[in-house]
Design a protein around this motif. Sequence first.
Motif, PDB file in Angstrom:
ATOM      1  N   VAL A  24       0.861  -1.187   0.000  1.00  0.00           N
ATOM      2  CA  VAL A  24       0.000   0.000   0.000  1.00  0.00           C
ATOM      3  C   VAL A  24       0.893   1.231   0.000  1.00  0.00           C
ATOM      4  O   VAL A  24       1.835   1.318   0.795  1.00  0.00           O
ATOM      5  N   GLU A  25       0.589   2.174  -0.880  1.00  0.00           N
ATOM      6  CA  GLU A  25       1.364   3.402  -0.978  1.00  0.00           C
ATOM      7  C   GLU A  25       0.629   4.565  -0.321  1.00  0.00           C
ATOM      8  O   GLU A  25      -0.583   4.515  -0.102  1.00  0.00           O
ATOM      9  N   ARG A  26       1.379   5.598  -0.013  1.00  0.00           N
ATOM     10  CA  ARG A  26       0.784   6.820   0.533  1.00  0.00           C
ATOM     11  C   ARG A  26      -0.280   7.351  -0.422  1.00  0.00           C
ATOM     12  O   ARG A  26      -0.105   7.355  -1.642  1.00  0.00           O
ATOM     13  N   GLY A  27      -1.400   7.785   0.140  1.00  0.00           N
ATOM     14  CA  GLY A  27      -2.502   8.295  -0.666  1.00  0.00           C
ATOM     15  C   GLY A  27      -3.565   7.258  -0.976  1.00  0.00           C
ATOM     16  O   GLY A  27      -4.633   7.604  -1.469  1.00  0.00           O
ATOM     17  N   GLU A  28      -3.271   5.991  -0.677  1.00  0.00           N
ATOM     18  CA  GLU A  28      -4.252   4.933  -0.914  1.00  0.00           C
ATOM     19  C   GLU A  28      -5.070   4.667   0.348  1.00  0.00           C
ATOM     20  O   GLU A  28      -4.560   4.760   1.467  1.00  0.00           O
ATOM     21  N   VAL A  29      -6.329   4.311   0.131  1.00  0.00           N
ATOM     22  CA  VAL A  29      -7.162   3.758   1.198  1.00  0.00           C
ATOM     23  C   VAL A  29      -7.496   2.331   0.770  1.00  0.00           C
ATOM     24  O   VAL A  29      -8.281   2.119  -0.152  1.00  0.00           O
ATOM     25  N   MET A 178      -7.598  12.428   5.810  1.00  0.00           N
ATOM     26  CA  MET A 178      -6.283  11.956   6.253  1.00  0.00           C
ATOM     27  C   MET A 178      -5.563  11.156   5.173  1.00  0.00           C
ATOM     28  O   MET A 178      -4.333  11.077   5.147  1.00  0.00           O
ATOM     29  N   ALA A 179      -6.321  10.549   4.263  1.00  0.00           N
ATOM     30  CA  ALA A 179      -5.726   9.696   3.226  1.00  0.00           C
ATOM     31  C   ALA A 179      -4.811  10.474   2.285  1.00  0.00           C
ATOM     32  O   ALA A 179      -3.966   9.877   1.612  1.00  0.00           O
ATOM     33  N   GLN A 181      -2.381  12.241   3.030  1.00  0.00           N
ATOM     34  CA  GLN A 181      -1.007  12.268   3.519  1.00  0.00           C
ATOM     35  C   GLN A 181      -0.533  10.939   4.103  1.00  0.00           C
ATOM     36  O   GLN A 181       0.619  10.850   4.529  1.00  0.00           O
ATOM     37  N   LYS A 182      -1.392   9.917   4.118  1.00  0.00           N
ATOM     38  CA  LYS A 182      -1.034   8.684   4.817  1.00  0.00           C
ATOM     39  C   LYS A 182      -1.317   7.443   3.982  1.00  0.00           C
ATOM     40  O   LYS A 182      -2.061   7.485   3.005  1.00  0.00           O
ATOM     41  N   VAL A 183      -0.705   6.347   4.411  1.00  0.00           N
ATOM     42  CA  VAL A 183      -1.126   5.012   3.996  1.00  0.00           C
ATOM     43  C   VAL A 183      -2.251   4.599   4.940  1.00  0.00           C
ATOM     44  O   VAL A 183      -2.081   4.640   6.156  1.00  0.00           O
ATOM     45  N   ILE A 184      -3.399   4.225   4.393  1.00  0.00           N
ATOM     46  CA  ILE A 184      -4.518   3.818   5.232  1.00  0.00           C
ATOM     47  C   ILE A 184      -4.999   2.430   4.823  1.00  0.00           C
ATOM     48  O   ILE A 184      -5.249   2.172   3.645  1.00  0.00           O
ATOM     49  N   VAL A 185      -5.110   1.560   5.818  1.00  0.00           N
ATOM     50  CA  VAL A 185      -5.694   0.230   5.630  1.00  0.00           C
ATOM     51  C   VAL A 185      -6.830   0.101   6.618  1.00  0.00           C
ATOM     52  O   VAL A 185      -6.647   0.325   7.816  1.00  0.00           O
ATOM     53  N   LEU A 186      -7.996  -0.260   6.128  1.00  0.00           N
ATOM     54  CA  LEU A 186      -9.120  -0.474   7.029  1.00  0.00           C
ATOM     55  C   LEU A 186      -9.811  -1.782   6.683  1.00  0.00           C
ATOM     56  O   LEU A 186      -9.995  -2.113   5.523  1.00  0.00           O
ATOM     57  N   SER A 187     -10.142  -2.528   7.704  1.00  0.00           N
ATOM     58  CA  SER A 187     -10.891  -3.760   7.484  1.00  0.00           C
ATOM     59  C   SER A 187     -12.369  -3.470   7.638  1.00  0.00           C
ATOM     60  O   SER A 187     -12.764  -2.571   8.387  1.00  0.00           O
ATOM     61  N   THR A 188     -13.173  -4.204   6.910  1.00  0.00           N
ATOM     62  CA  THR A 188     -14.608  -4.021   7.003  1.00  0.00           C
ATOM     63  C   THR A 188     -15.322  -5.233   6.437  1.00  0.00           C
ATOM     64  O   THR A 188     -14.768  -5.982   5.642  1.00  0.00           O
ATOM     65  N   HIS A 189     -16.542  -5.440   6.884  1.00  0.00           N
ATOM     66  CA  HIS A 189     -17.434  -6.381   6.213  1.00  0.00           C
ATOM     67  C   HIS A 189     -18.648  -5.630   5.683  1.00  0.00           C
ATOM     68  O   HIS A 189     -19.618  -6.234   5.239  1.00  0.00           O
ATOM     69  N   ILE A 190     -18.570  -4.296   5.733  1.00  0.00           N
ATOM     70  CA  ILE A 190     -19.656  -3.440   5.243  1.00  0.00           C
ATOM     71  C   ILE A 190     -19.322  -3.031   3.806  1.00  0.00           C
ATOM     72  O   ILE A 190     -18.407  -2.239   3.570  1.00  0.00           O
TER      73      ILE A 190
END
Length: 245
Positions: A24-29, A178-179, A181-190
């Motif tokens: 995952v790179e910066r700027g990705e969600v 926030m995305a 400036q950051k690398v963001i990983v989020l888990s979800t089942h929604i």
Amino acid sequence: MLEVRDLHKRFGPIHAVRGVSFKVERGEVLGFLGPNGAGKSTTMRMITGFLPPSAGTAIVNGHDIVSDTLAAKHEIGYLPENSPVYGEMTVVQFLRFVAEVRGFHGVTRDARVEHAIAQCHLEQVRLQAIETLSKGYKQRTGLAQAILHDPPVLIMDEPTDGLDPNQKQVVRAMIREMALQKVIVLSTHILEEVDAICTRVIVIAHGQIVANGTPAELKARSPSGRLEDVFHTLTIGDEPVRKVG
């Protein structure tokens, strides 16, 4: 950047995570999508150093979470599924406590706390005991502690689970902001979460990655063009599934 390399986790005879790898790179969600029990939370706990992997590792901004754990953790903000907070503390007290644990004191501590409060829109509840907050404000408080040290990598486990539609809108807007400036990983089942905020999606089932692409690419796999149908096809069955995509 976050790079996950061939992560495995065994709990006795149960092979809960089976060779998960991605970047995952910066700027990705990145949306980490899967049914309950698929291995999402276990993978996130290994990435953040809360759970040792049986094999494999994660590289967080050049730091190996296994061999250079403290340095890697410094680069990560982590919001677990059930955010750990002390209910008797006010929002400000809790965030000051977290800041001091992170090594910030005095003027620097206070500046970090005030910035996190502003970023998470907690001004009107700053002096309120956490145990009296709504679920949405508790979640925002958990998010504030995760971003307090301005980490380049933010990992969130089910960040909007249990929130009402208005609360979800607020948290999603914060994540999108926030995305940048950051690398963001989020888990979800929604599944609606994917369309709302994710730029890329990984689908995991039976501890394995079964798809990796943009929401549009995943939808294109189904004649209906519906993510729900793709998700159902990829995650049904009792046997471990073959990795695709």
